[in-house]
Design an enzyme around this catalytic site. Structure first.
Site, PDB file in Angstrom:
ATOM      1  N   LYS A   1       0.879  -1.181   0.000  1.00 46.94           N
ATOM      2  CA  LYS A   1       0.000   0.000   0.000  1.00 46.94           C
ATOM      3  C   LYS A   1       0.912   1.226   0.000  1.00 46.94           C
ATOM      4  O   LYS A   1       1.288   1.748   1.049  1.00 46.94           O
ATOM      5  CB  LYS A   1      -0.934  -0.026   1.212  1.00 46.94           C
ATOM      6  CG  LYS A   1      -2.034   1.028   1.148  1.00 46.94           C
ATOM      7  CD  LYS A   1      -3.075   0.770   2.216  1.00 46.94           C
ATOM      8  CE  LYS A   1      -4.062   1.923   2.353  1.00 46.94           C
ATOM      9  NZ  LYS A   1      -4.950   2.100   1.207  1.00 46.94           N
TER      10      LYS A   1
HETATM   11  N1  PMP Z   1      -7.732  -1.444  -3.003  1.00 49.51           N
HETATM   12  C1  PMP Z   1      -7.196  -0.222  -2.863  1.00 49.51           C
HETATM   13  C2  PMP Z   1      -6.451   0.373  -4.016  1.00 49.51           C
HETATM   14  C3  PMP Z   1      -7.345   0.495  -1.669  1.00 49.51           C
HETATM   15  O1  PMP Z   1      -6.815   1.706  -1.537  1.00 49.51           O
HETATM   16  C4  PMP Z   1      -8.066  -0.094  -0.605  1.00 49.51           C
HETATM   17  C5  PMP Z   1      -8.236   0.653   0.685  1.00 49.51           C
HETATM   18  N2  PMP Z   1      -7.169   0.433   1.561  1.00 49.51           N
HETATM   19  C6  PMP Z   1      -8.603  -1.368  -0.788  1.00 49.51           C
HETATM   20  C7  PMP Z   1      -8.407  -2.017  -1.990  1.00 49.51           C
HETATM   21  C8  PMP Z   1      -9.349  -2.063   0.317  1.00 49.51           C
HETATM   22  O2  PMP Z   1      -8.450  -2.481   1.315  1.00 49.51           O
HETATM   23  P1  PMP Z   1      -8.903  -2.579   2.848  1.00 49.51           P
HETATM   24  O3  PMP Z   1     -10.126  -3.380   2.879  1.00 49.51           O
HETATM   25  O4  PMP Z   1      -7.759  -3.217   3.523  1.00 49.51           O
HETATM   26  O5  PMP Z   1      -9.132  -1.176   3.300  1.00 49.51           O
END
Ligand code: PMP
Length: 314
Positions: free
Chosen positions: A159
């Site tokens: 991320k």
């Molecule tokens: N994909 C992207 C590109 C994101 O930014 C997020 C948000 N963090 C998600 C998927 C979903 O991830 P999560 O459920 O861990 O927030």
């Protein structure tokens, strides 16, 4: 729109006021996006504020550091404790927590290895990410003309801030064309994810979601929904999803920490199913909201209760 923020920001083990949490314009991160981060929700529960899946978000943060060879200055436990303190010190009943780990001020060559690593944790109040009423009514989405990153370019499992330049292309294109969110394909043309959320489709009562190799972030909400859905008796599989399956599925929805479970009512102006949030999305959303708000037993140990608020002494 201004952030509805909580004043105290954690920096290197100290709490500092919101307006003091600044960095120099020459910081490496500003020129080269050298930052990894997280987005975590703390929910109001009957036992006070509780952070949802804190351990898993901390794991992902440290994994993102590892991919980019960023040496974290804090251990897993220290980061978790700091986030609990952040909620307590700010006396937040509920909030969205944003840890950022980035390369700070030092040299300005592309090689970042001599730049100091900075860690800040801050939080604010965040309502329904895809707009007021989006959880109940669903949103209109489009398939983006921008693709998600090729696997050997920017790693999707980390991320990292740089990935969100791609996300911004997807989001802005959608918004200026009158949609709430864009759905990106991967470089092979299969469905990947949205600009800031994962995606599920429902066909014949079964849930499908793209595999990690389709350039998706390993979403923690994605994992939560897969787990809850299986517990509720639905079959769930990770499989390649061709674009046209979006138009002929019974239900499609987004999942994410910010997006929670947001149903999609149309894609490229084609109604999804009946054009209203479907029964499986609604059932899963209810179960998800009951889980995060501590209204059902925390069978997986996903909630970290922050108990009593404390004074900002450090
Ligand atoms: N994909 C992207 C590109 C994101 O930014 C997020 C948000 N963090 C998600 C998927 C979903 O991830 P999560 O459920 O861990 O927030």
């Amino acid at each position: 729109m201004a952030l509805d923020y909580f004043d105290k920001i954690w920096h290197n083990g100290e709490f500092i006021p919101w307006e003091s949490a600044t960095i120099h314009v020459g910081s490496h991160v500003l020129s080269y996006a050298s930052c990894v981060f997280e987005g975590i929700r703390c929910y109001e529960t009957p036992q006070g504020p509780a952070i949802f899946r804190l351990k898993d978000h901390t794991d992902r943060l440290l994994n993102s550091c590892r991919v980019y060879r960023m040496e974290p200055q804090y251990t897993h436990q220290q980061l978790q404790d700091a986030m609990i303190d952040l909620v307590r010190v700010n006396q937040a009943a509920a909030c969205y927590i944003r840890p950022v780990v980035f390369r700070g001020y030092g040299g300005l060559g592309v090689n970042p290895l001599d730049n100091p690593i900075e860690t800040f944790l801050f939080c604010w109040k965040w309502g329904q990410y895809m707009g007021h009423g989006s959880l109940a009514e669903g949103v209109d989405a489009c398939v983006s003309s921008w693709r998600r990153m090729a696997p050997d370019t920017l790693p999707a499992m980390a991320k990292a801030a740089a990935n969100y330049m791609n996300s911004q292309l997807i989001k802005v294109e959608a918004v200026v064309n009158g949609y709430t969110e864009g759905i990106a394909l991967d470089t092979t043309g299969n469905v990947s994810e949205a600009s800031g959320a994962n995606l599920f489709v429902v066909r014949d009562g079964k849930l499908l979601t793209p595999p990690l190799a389709s350039a998706v972030l390993p979403g923690i909400t994605r994992h939560t929904i897969m787990t809850l859905a299986e517990e509720m008796g639905y079959s769930v599989s990770e499989q390649l999803i061709p674009r046209e399956m979006l138009y002929i599925s019974d239900e499609v929805f987004f999942t994410g920490t910010a997006a929670e479970l947001t149903p999609i009512r149309s894609i490229d102006r084609i109604p999804v199913g009946s054009g209203k949030p479907g029964p499986i999305a609604r059932r899963l959303q209810q179960r998800f909201l009951d889980t995060v708000h501590g209204r059902v037993e925390d069978a997986h140990g996903w909630l970290t209760h922050c108990t009593q608020p404390v004074a900002a002494t450090r």
